[in-house]
Design a protein around this motif. Sequence first.
Motif, PDB file in Angstrom:
ATOM      1  N   ARG A  37       0.908  -0.945  -0.232  1.00 29.28           N
ATOM      2  CA  ARG A  37      -0.094  -0.179   0.029  1.00 29.28           C
ATOM      3  C   ARG A  37       0.929   1.047  -0.050  1.00 29.28           C
ATOM      4  NH1 ARG A  37      -2.537  -0.257   5.992  1.00 29.28           N
ATOM      5  NH2 ARG A  37      -0.845   0.130   7.167  1.00 29.28           N
ATOM      6  N   GLN A  38       0.402   2.247  -0.545  1.00 35.30           N
ATOM      7  CA  GLN A  38       0.958   3.675  -0.676  1.00 35.30           C
ATOM      8  C   GLN A  38       0.013   4.569  -0.271  1.00 35.30           C
ATOM      9  OE1 GLN A  38       3.020   4.351  -4.230  1.00 35.30           O
ATOM     10  NE2 GLN A  38       4.477   5.877  -3.127  1.00 35.30           N
ATOM     11  N   ALA A  39       0.459   5.429   0.767  1.00 35.16           N
ATOM     12  CA  ALA A  39      -0.529   6.546   1.428  1.00 35.16           C
ATOM     13  C   ALA A  39       0.116   7.728   0.699  1.00 35.16           C
ATOM     14  CB  ALA A  39      -0.641   6.690   2.786  1.00 35.16           C
ATOM     15  N   PRO A  40      -0.654   8.939   0.436  1.00 32.33           N
ATOM     16  CA  PRO A  40      -0.028  10.056  -0.037  1.00 32.33           C
ATOM     17  C   PRO A  40       1.056  10.540   0.705  1.00 32.33           C
ATOM     18  CG  PRO A  40      -2.546  10.109   0.125  1.00 32.33           C
ATOM     19  CD  PRO A  40      -2.029   8.891   0.761  1.00 32.33           C
ATOM     20  N   GLY A  41       2.216  10.895  -0.226  1.00 35.56           N
ATOM     21  CA  GLY A  41       3.507  11.353   0.477  1.00 35.56           C
ATOM     22  C   GLY A  41       4.255  10.518   1.254  1.00 35.56           C
ATOM     23  N   LYS A  42       3.889   9.130   1.169  1.00 36.30           N
ATOM     24  CA  LYS A  42       4.633   8.099   1.791  1.00 36.30           C
ATOM     25  C   LYS A  42       5.082   7.075   0.786  1.00 36.30           C
ATOM     26  CE  LYS A  42       2.263   8.439   6.259  1.00 36.30           C
ATOM     27  NZ  LYS A  42       1.753   7.789   7.326  1.00 36.30           N
ATOM     28  N   GLU A  43       6.134   6.121   1.199  1.00 33.52           N
ATOM     29  CA  GLU A  43       6.670   5.044   0.344  1.00 33.52           C
ATOM     30  C   GLU A  43       5.816   4.117   0.494  1.00 33.52           C
ATOM     31  OE1 GLU A  43      11.533   5.708   0.739  1.00 33.52           O
ATOM     32  OE2 GLU A  43      10.655   4.092   1.695  1.00 33.52           O
ATOM     33  N   ARG A  44       5.818   3.267  -0.800  1.00 32.04           N
ATOM     34  CA  ARG A  44       4.958   1.996  -0.794  1.00 32.04           C
ATOM     35  C   ARG A  44       5.297   0.917   0.205  1.00 32.04           C
ATOM     36  NH1 ARG A  44       3.669  -0.325  -6.752  1.00 32.04           N
ATOM     37  NH2 ARG A  44       3.329   1.838  -6.880  1.00 32.04           N
ATOM     38  N   GLU A  45       4.708   0.501   1.030  1.00 29.52           N
ATOM     39  CA  GLU A  45       4.873  -0.338   2.143  1.00 29.52           C
ATOM     40  C   GLU A  45       4.416  -1.760   2.054  1.00 29.52           C
ATOM     41  OE1 GLU A  45       3.541   0.992   5.893  1.00 29.52           O
ATOM     42  OE2 GLU A  45       1.548   1.164   5.141  1.00 29.52           O
ATOM     43  N   ILE A  92      -3.534   3.614  -1.312  1.00 27.74           N
ATOM     44  CA  ILE A  92      -3.702   2.609  -2.526  1.00 27.74           C
ATOM     45  C   ILE A  92      -3.110   1.389  -2.229  1.00 27.74           C
ATOM     46  CG2 ILE A  92      -3.161   2.612  -5.045  1.00 27.74           C
ATOM     47  CD1 ILE A  92      -3.201   5.597  -5.181  1.00 27.74           C
ATOM     48  N   TYR A  93      -4.013   0.355  -2.607  1.00 23.79           N
ATOM     49  CA  TYR A  93      -3.499  -0.881  -2.314  1.00 23.79           C
ATOM     50  C   TYR A  93      -3.322  -1.730  -3.689  1.00 23.79           C
ATOM     51  CZ  TYR A  93      -4.725  -0.774   2.595  1.00 23.79           C
ATOM     52  OH  TYR A  93      -4.456  -0.335   4.128  1.00 23.79           O
ATOM     53  N   TYR A  94      -1.964  -2.089  -3.765  1.00 24.98           N
ATOM     54  CA  TYR A  94      -1.455  -2.832  -4.947  1.00 24.98           C
ATOM     55  C   TYR A  94      -1.173  -4.302  -4.671  1.00 24.98           C
ATOM     56  CZ  TYR A  94      -0.299   1.983  -6.461  1.00 24.98           C
ATOM     57  OH  TYR A  94      -0.367   3.183  -6.671  1.00 24.98           O
ATOM     58  N   CYS A  95      -1.547  -5.115  -5.635  1.00 20.55           N
ATOM     59  CA  CYS A  95      -1.185  -6.590  -5.411  1.00 20.55           C
ATOM     60  C   CYS A  95      -0.027  -6.789  -6.565  1.00 20.55           C
ATOM     61  CB  CYS A  95      -2.204  -7.586  -5.880  1.00 20.55           C
ATOM     62  SG  CYS A  95      -3.215  -7.149  -7.720  1.00 20.55           S
ATOM     63  N   ALA A  96       0.775  -7.914  -6.403  1.00 24.31           N
ATOM     64  CA  ALA A  96       2.156  -8.059  -6.891  1.00 24.31           C
ATOM     65  C   ALA A  96       2.343  -9.501  -6.965  1.00 24.31           C
ATOM     66  CB  ALA A  96       3.250  -7.142  -6.272  1.00 24.31           C
ATOM     67  N   ALA A  97       3.246  -9.854  -8.008  1.00 21.90           N
ATOM     68  CA  ALA A  97       3.544 -11.145  -8.220  1.00 21.90           C
ATOM     69  C   ALA A  97       5.032 -11.386  -8.040  1.00 21.90           C
ATOM     70  CB  ALA A  97       2.873 -11.759  -9.189  1.00 21.90           C
ATOM     71  N   GLY A  98       5.773 -12.046  -7.431  1.00 21.65           N
ATOM     72  CA  GLY A  98       7.088 -12.191  -7.548  1.00 21.65           C
ATOM     73  C   GLY A  98       7.553 -13.646  -7.282  1.00 21.65           C
ATOM     74  N   ARG A  99       8.917 -13.794  -7.438  1.00 18.20           N
ATOM     75  CA  ARG A  99       9.582 -15.223  -7.148  1.00 18.20           C
ATOM     76  C   ARG A  99      11.010 -15.147  -6.575  1.00 18.20           C
ATOM     77  NH1 ARG A  99       9.458 -18.520 -12.890  1.00 18.20           N
ATOM     78  NH2 ARG A  99      10.208 -16.613 -13.747  1.00 18.20           N
ATOM     79  N   HIS A 100      11.280 -13.939  -6.120  1.00 20.95           N
ATOM     80  CA  HIS A 100      12.693 -13.886  -5.882  1.00 20.95           C
ATOM     81  C   HIS A 100      12.600 -13.147  -4.284  1.00 20.95           C
ATOM     82  CE1 HIS A 100      14.119 -15.174  -9.515  1.00 20.95           C
ATOM     83  NE2 HIS A 100      13.457 -14.423 -10.206  1.00 20.95           N
TER      84      HIS A 100
END
Length: 122
Positions: A37-45, A92-100
């Motif tokens: 998630r990323q709030a206004p003015g903040k890094e994605r966490e 804002i909430y993001y979904c993501a896919a990764g393998r590493h």
Amino acid sequence: VQLQASGGGLVQAGGSLRLSCAASGRTFSNYRMGWFRQAPGKEREFVAFISWSASGTFYADSVKGRFTISKDNAKNMVYLQMNSLKPEDTAIYYCAAGRHGPGFNFREYEYWGQGTLVTVSS
């Protein structure tokens, strides 16, 4: 992998929302799936991730006990059930896919959805 997040909206503090992430493309079941998630003015966490086999889940301390991540490999879907929402969950909430990598850093994810806005009013 193409990802499409949905389910965001406006909710009062203490309420619940369920975010969904639909995946298509490469073999979905091979990927660890995460929510950030990323709030206004903040890094994605980091919020949560679930292992490719769905055998392991990990949560940020700020959401532990309130949020639950789940994965349905047959439907190529990932969910984030959010309960007891607080105004500080607004982002804002993001979904993501990764393998590493361990999975706690957004740089360890190769594919991202477009994000869905969650607003929690006090």
